[in-house]
Design a protein around this motif. Sequence first.
Motif, PDB file in Angstrom:
ATOM      1  N   GLU A 131       0.839  -1.206   0.000  1.00  0.00           N
ATOM      2  CA  GLU A 131       0.000   0.000   0.000  1.00  0.00           C
ATOM      3  C   GLU A 131       0.872   1.253   0.000  1.00  0.00           C
ATOM      4  OE1 GLU A 131      -3.291   0.304  -0.257  1.00  0.00           O
ATOM      5  OE2 GLU A 131      -3.450  -1.860  -0.543  1.00  0.00           O
ATOM      6  N   ALA A 132       1.983   1.218   0.735  1.00  0.00           N
ATOM      7  CA  ALA A 132       2.892   2.365   0.757  1.00  0.00           C
ATOM      8  C   ALA A 132       3.491   2.615  -0.626  1.00  0.00           C
ATOM      9  CB  ALA A 132       3.996   2.139   1.783  1.00  0.00           C
ATOM     10  N   ILE A 133       3.800   1.555  -1.353  1.00  0.00           N
ATOM     11  CA  ILE A 133       4.334   1.716  -2.710  1.00  0.00           C
ATOM     12  C   ILE A 133       3.293   2.355  -3.625  1.00  0.00           C
ATOM     13  CG2 ILE A 133       5.024   0.409  -4.762  1.00  0.00           C
ATOM     14  CD1 ILE A 133       6.583  -1.443  -2.965  1.00  0.00           C
ATOM     15  N   LYS A 134       2.020   1.962  -3.458  1.00  0.00           N
ATOM     16  CA  LYS A 134       0.963   2.602  -4.248  1.00  0.00           C
ATOM     17  C   LYS A 134       0.901   4.093  -3.962  1.00  0.00           C
ATOM     18  CE  LYS A 134      -2.027  -1.494  -4.543  1.00  0.00           C
ATOM     19  NZ  LYS A 134      -3.356  -2.073  -4.186  1.00  0.00           N
ATOM     20  N   GLU A 135       0.999   4.469  -2.682  1.00  0.00           N
ATOM     21  CA  GLU A 135       0.997   5.895  -2.326  1.00  0.00           C
ATOM     22  C   GLU A 135       2.204   6.602  -2.935  1.00  0.00           C
ATOM     23  OE1 GLU A 135      -1.197   7.826  -0.540  1.00  0.00           O
ATOM     24  OE2 GLU A 135      -2.576   6.127  -0.589  1.00  0.00           O
ATOM     25  N   ALA A 136       3.357   5.924  -2.941  1.00  0.00           N
ATOM     26  CA  ALA A 136       4.584   6.543  -3.448  1.00  0.00           C
ATOM     27  C   ALA A 136       4.582   6.697  -4.963  1.00  0.00           C
ATOM     28  CB  ALA A 136       5.788   5.718  -3.019  1.00  0.00           C
ATOM     29  N   LYS A 137       3.637   6.063  -5.655  1.00  0.00           N
ATOM     30  CA  LYS A 137       3.549   6.187  -7.106  1.00  0.00           C
ATOM     31  C   LYS A 137       2.521   7.222  -7.559  1.00  0.00           C
ATOM     32  CE  LYS A 137       4.993   1.475  -8.245  1.00  0.00           C
ATOM     33  NZ  LYS A 137       4.575   0.185  -8.841  1.00  0.00           N
ATOM     34  N   LYS A 138       1.891   7.861  -6.605  1.00  0.00           N
ATOM     35  CA  LYS A 138       0.907   8.871  -6.982  1.00  0.00           C
ATOM     36  C   LYS A 138       1.596  10.135  -7.494  1.00  0.00           C
ATOM     37  CE  LYS A 138      -2.878   7.189  -4.112  1.00  0.00           C
ATOM     38  NZ  LYS A 138      -3.854   7.478  -3.033  1.00  0.00           N
ATOM     39  N   LEU A 139       0.802  11.060  -8.053  1.00  0.00           N
ATOM     40  CA  LEU A 139       1.344  12.173  -8.822  1.00  0.00           C
ATOM     41  C   LEU A 139       2.285  13.043  -8.015  1.00  0.00           C
ATOM     42  CD1 LEU A 139       1.359  13.772 -11.448  1.00  0.00           C
ATOM     43  CD2 LEU A 139      -0.624  15.034 -10.618  1.00  0.00           C
ATOM     44  N   PHE A 140       1.924  13.400  -6.784  1.00  0.00           N
ATOM     45  CA  PHE A 140       2.698  14.371  -6.026  1.00  0.00           C
ATOM     46  C   PHE A 140       3.645  13.707  -5.019  1.00  0.00           C
ATOM     47  CE2 PHE A 140      -1.240  16.550  -7.261  1.00  0.00           C
ATOM     48  CZ  PHE A 140      -0.693  17.563  -8.036  1.00  0.00           C
ATOM     49  N   ALA A 141       3.849  12.402  -5.134  1.00  0.00           N
ATOM     50  CA  ALA A 141       4.798  11.711  -4.253  1.00  0.00           C
ATOM     51  C   ALA A 141       6.228  11.953  -4.755  1.00  0.00           C
ATOM     52  CB  ALA A 141       4.494  10.223  -4.202  1.00  0.00           C
ATOM     53  N   THR A 142       7.194  11.646  -3.914  1.00  0.00           N
ATOM     54  CA  THR A 142       8.597  11.846  -4.263  1.00  0.00           C
ATOM     55  C   THR A 142       9.280  10.509  -4.493  1.00  0.00           C
ATOM     56  OG1 THR A 142       9.216  11.854  -1.929  1.00  0.00           O
ATOM     57  CG2 THR A 142       8.726  13.980  -2.937  1.00  0.00           C
ATOM     58  N   THR A 143      10.375  10.560  -5.238  1.00  0.00           N
ATOM     59  CA  THR A 143      11.081   9.338  -5.586  1.00  0.00           C
ATOM     60  C   THR A 143      11.713   8.682  -4.365  1.00  0.00           C
ATOM     61  OG1 THR A 143      11.585  10.378  -7.707  1.00  0.00           O
ATOM     62  CG2 THR A 143      12.760   8.360  -7.186  1.00  0.00           C
TER      63      THR A 143
END
Length: 547
Positions: A131-143
């Motif tokens: 689930e955290a990886i899904k959040e990290a792939k959203k538009l305003f997330a950081t690498t």
Amino acid sequence: METKTKIDSAKQSKNAATIMARKITATRLVSDVSYKRQFSAALATVLFLAATIPANADESPAESKAIKSFAVDSETTRQDKPVASNVTHAASASLNQPVPSNASMFDRLMNAGLKASAIRADEEAESKLLEAIKEAKKLFATTDQLIAARLALADTYLHEEKYISANELFQQSCDLSRKLYGTESREYAHALYGLAAAAYHQGKFAKAEPLIKEALEIRKRLLDPHDHDLGESYIIRGAIAGAKGWTEEAHADFQKGLEILEQSPGQRSLDLADALREAAVFYHSIGKRSRSRDYFERSYSIKDKSVNFEQPPKIQGCVRFKWEDGSPRSQEFADADFPLKYLATNQVRVACTIVDCWEVIGVLICITNIADKRVDLGLGKANLTELAEPHKPFLLIPENTFDYRRRERTMWDYTYNRPWLANIQKTRVVRGFVPSKGHDMFRGPNIFGIYGKWGGTQRILPPEKFMLNRSPEELEEQAQAVVEEDLVRSRNQGAFGLVPVTLEPFESRTGQLFYLNTRKEEVMITVPVGNTIFTFPFHAPKRRFPG
């Protein structure tokens, strides 16, 4: 007359100027509206594309490459934004403290995943980190968030021995961390270490050796000499050197790694236990049996402290025991056709074997209390899988879908002349039917049936206290009779999805399961008991036993 003409001319000029100004204003308004419409359409398109990006960790190589490119490109446009060194501040807070109420969803998921991974609650950690990886792939997330989540999930896959999945995630993290942090970073070294560990466990020693050497050199420059990660790097390098035959180098690395991990053993010291097991395997391979046995026993003593037979891994964390060559606890009744292998921890023994019945393969599992006091257990779902990754499971055949009794009889015909198997395939409810001397597997009561579905325990009760046809005037005497304690069973373990079992001293539960036989030669039986998982490898020859 001339003055009047001048006034009319001025009025016409003023009207013309007003009309011109109105036209310019109207043109500007139309331009603004058109620009706003174009901007809105572009923004909607970007948001739609962002919502349709796959948000799972197991994307195809092409999707993985596209997502990594998108993440790196978006990061280069934010050069002035500070980047976290490992995970975000909220997620990297102490695992013993709650997450701040204003933390982002990524931080909350990351913190929960790291807590679960620290105690080896692998399934819970895997769920949260995906689930955290899904959040990290959203538009305003950081690498940096994506790198941190992938590294944490890859570590969890290493604990679960899912080396193919771990290798894929470490490779993705290695590429991203090199571009974002450079080659002198803790994240890049972490990814290299993970790639080396996954390659080592897959038997790819030539590939693993340069990776662990580079990771170790980076960690030496960046970390404290007694850092936990540095100790684990020494252990993996020693294991790889031992596998390649470099005995002296392996010995030096193991001693250095164990020295560090003794000071920083990890959560519940399970990382130290794993390192001791790796050292034990190495010393057994070079003939130093005494030292190997010592390391094995030290590893087992650490794991024994974390065993909880009444609660599942989701709550107490997973403890794994493997039947393997060289281990003093790995015992078996040697037989060319039906070897019975068994392991024990905290006075509970798990024994199992496989029986080839041609189109189906039978599995016998026996759980025994070898202590002198009662024990409560919660049994999980046993599985038969292929030994090689990705451990493809065999199809379990439910007992109500085929002639179960005939298969049971076939298995008995194959094994009745092996005493160690014949005894566990009998229901014994009274002590004394078997000799009190000899191997303890032949002693005490045993309940035989379908694994996990034994139902109520049969008992032979004293007739003078429990006869139901006694006269009414003796009801008071019956009410005062003492009921045996083992007739009362707690349903506590059932609350966690486990099968509750209570075993008296030297009492056993033996169950059988049947799977569709796909004629695979190398198979593995997995038996969960509480938070402990026992694994047994077997060789299934491709031939039919004489009936």
